[in-house]
Write a protein that holds these residues in place. Structure first.
Motif, mmCIF file in Angstrom:
data_model
loop_
_atom_site.group_PDB
_atom_site.id
_atom_site.type_symbol
_atom_site.label_atom_id
_atom_site.label_comp_id
_atom_site.label_asym_id
_atom_site.label_seq_id
_atom_site.Cartn_x
_atom_site.Cartn_y
_atom_site.Cartn_z
ATOM 1 N N ASP A 76 0.856 -1.181 0.000
ATOM 2 C CA ASP A 76 0.000 0.000 0.000
ATOM 3 C C ASP A 76 0.896 1.236 0.000
ATOM 4 O OD1 ASP A 76 -1.827 2.025 0.323
ATOM 5 O OD2 ASP A 76 -2.489 1.380 2.306
ATOM 6 N N LEU A 77 0.926 1.929 -1.105
ATOM 7 C CA LEU A 77 1.741 3.136 -1.233
ATOM 8 C C LEU A 77 0.876 4.388 -1.344
ATOM 9 C CD1 LEU A 77 4.458 1.759 -3.685
ATOM 10 C CD2 LEU A 77 4.530 1.892 -1.182
ATOM 11 N N SER A 78 -0.385 4.254 -0.936
ATOM 12 C CA SER A 78 -1.311 5.383 -1.049
ATOM 13 C C SER A 78 -0.902 6.570 -0.177
ATOM 14 C CB SER A 78 -2.734 4.944 -0.714
ATOM 15 O OG SER A 78 -2.804 4.481 0.635
ATOM 16 N N GLU A 79 -0.166 6.318 0.887
ATOM 17 C CA GLU A 79 0.278 7.396 1.772
ATOM 18 C C GLU A 79 1.707 7.834 1.479
ATOM 19 O OE1 GLU A 79 -1.717 8.870 4.129
ATOM 20 O OE2 GLU A 79 -3.325 7.632 3.324
ATOM 21 N N ALA A 80 2.303 7.301 0.427
ATOM 22 C CA ALA A 80 3.691 7.631 0.099
ATOM 23 C C ALA A 80 3.821 9.100 -0.280
ATOM 24 C CB ALA A 80 4.185 6.757 -1.044
ATOM 25 N N PRO A 81 4.832 9.759 0.256
ATOM 26 C CA PRO A 81 5.054 11.156 -0.117
ATOM 27 C C PRO A 81 5.693 11.249 -1.503
ATOM 28 C CG PRO A 81 6.725 10.414 1.431
ATOM 29 C CD PRO A 81 5.758 9.280 1.261
ATOM 30 N N THR A 88 11.945 10.427 -0.855
ATOM 31 C CA THR A 88 10.952 10.133 0.181
ATOM 32 C C THR A 88 10.014 9.008 -0.253
ATOM 33 O OG1 THR A 88 9.597 11.966 -0.634
ATOM 34 C CG2 THR A 88 11.003 12.402 1.281
ATOM 35 N N PHE A 92 9.871 5.287 1.532
ATOM 36 C CA PHE A 92 8.593 4.782 2.011
ATOM 37 C C PHE A 92 8.291 3.416 1.395
ATOM 38 C CE2 PHE A 92 4.014 4.259 2.016
ATOM 39 C CZ PHE A 92 3.632 4.750 3.263
ATOM 40 N N GLN A 96 7.853 -0.276 3.224
ATOM 41 C CA GLN A 96 6.683 -1.135 3.059
ATOM 42 C C GLN A 96 7.074 -2.520 2.550
ATOM 43 O OE1 GLN A 96 3.668 -0.198 4.262
ATOM 44 N NE2 GLN A 96 4.889 1.539 4.925
#
Length: 133
Positions: A76-81, A88, A92, A96
């Motif tokens: 899940d990389l939906s919150e990756a900056p 960054t 992230f 993960q």
């Protein structure tokens, strides 16, 4: 870049921030070598390499690039900056991937044996712990 601090100005802060913690990177030799060159007195407890770990965890993949692992593991990389290929985001994504792969190992010792390259801090010593080899 004129508004950015010089390395000499922040090296102490970086050293303090990094402390003696474990670090993790994809193809960790490179990151460790660069950090060690800039922080000669810094020594992490250990260095986890997600490239090495991926080869042990998923031995049948054709490629082990960060992109290939993201495609295979689908973390899940939906919150990756930021975006892919920015520091960054890549950090992230690496974190993960580490979490996903670590869940496949029963003990910390097994994970370390698979993820820490020989010669880097934290690498198991087969003479001290032959059960890992």
């Amino acid at each position: 870049m004129a508004d950015k601090p010089a390395w000499a100005e922040i090296a102490g802060q970086v050293h303090t921030f990094m402390g003696t913690a474990w670090i993790c990177a994809h193809s960790a030799h490179t990151d460790y070598r660069v950090l060690s060159a800039h922080l000669p007195s810094w020594q992490p407890v250990g260095v986890l390499d997600t490239l090495r770990l991926a080869k042990a965890t998923y031995p049948d993949l054709d490629r082990y690039s960060l992109d290939a692992l993201i495609e295979h593991v689908r973390p899940d990389l939906s919150e990756a900056p930021a975006q892919r290929h920015r520091a960054t985001f890549d950090a992230f994504a690496t974190a993960q991937l580490l979490i996903a792969m670590a869940s496949r190992y029963e003990t910390w010792g097994q994970l370390v044996a698979a993820a820490v390259p020989p010669g880097l801090p934290g690498a198991p010593d087969p003479e001290k712990d032959p059960t890992l080899w």
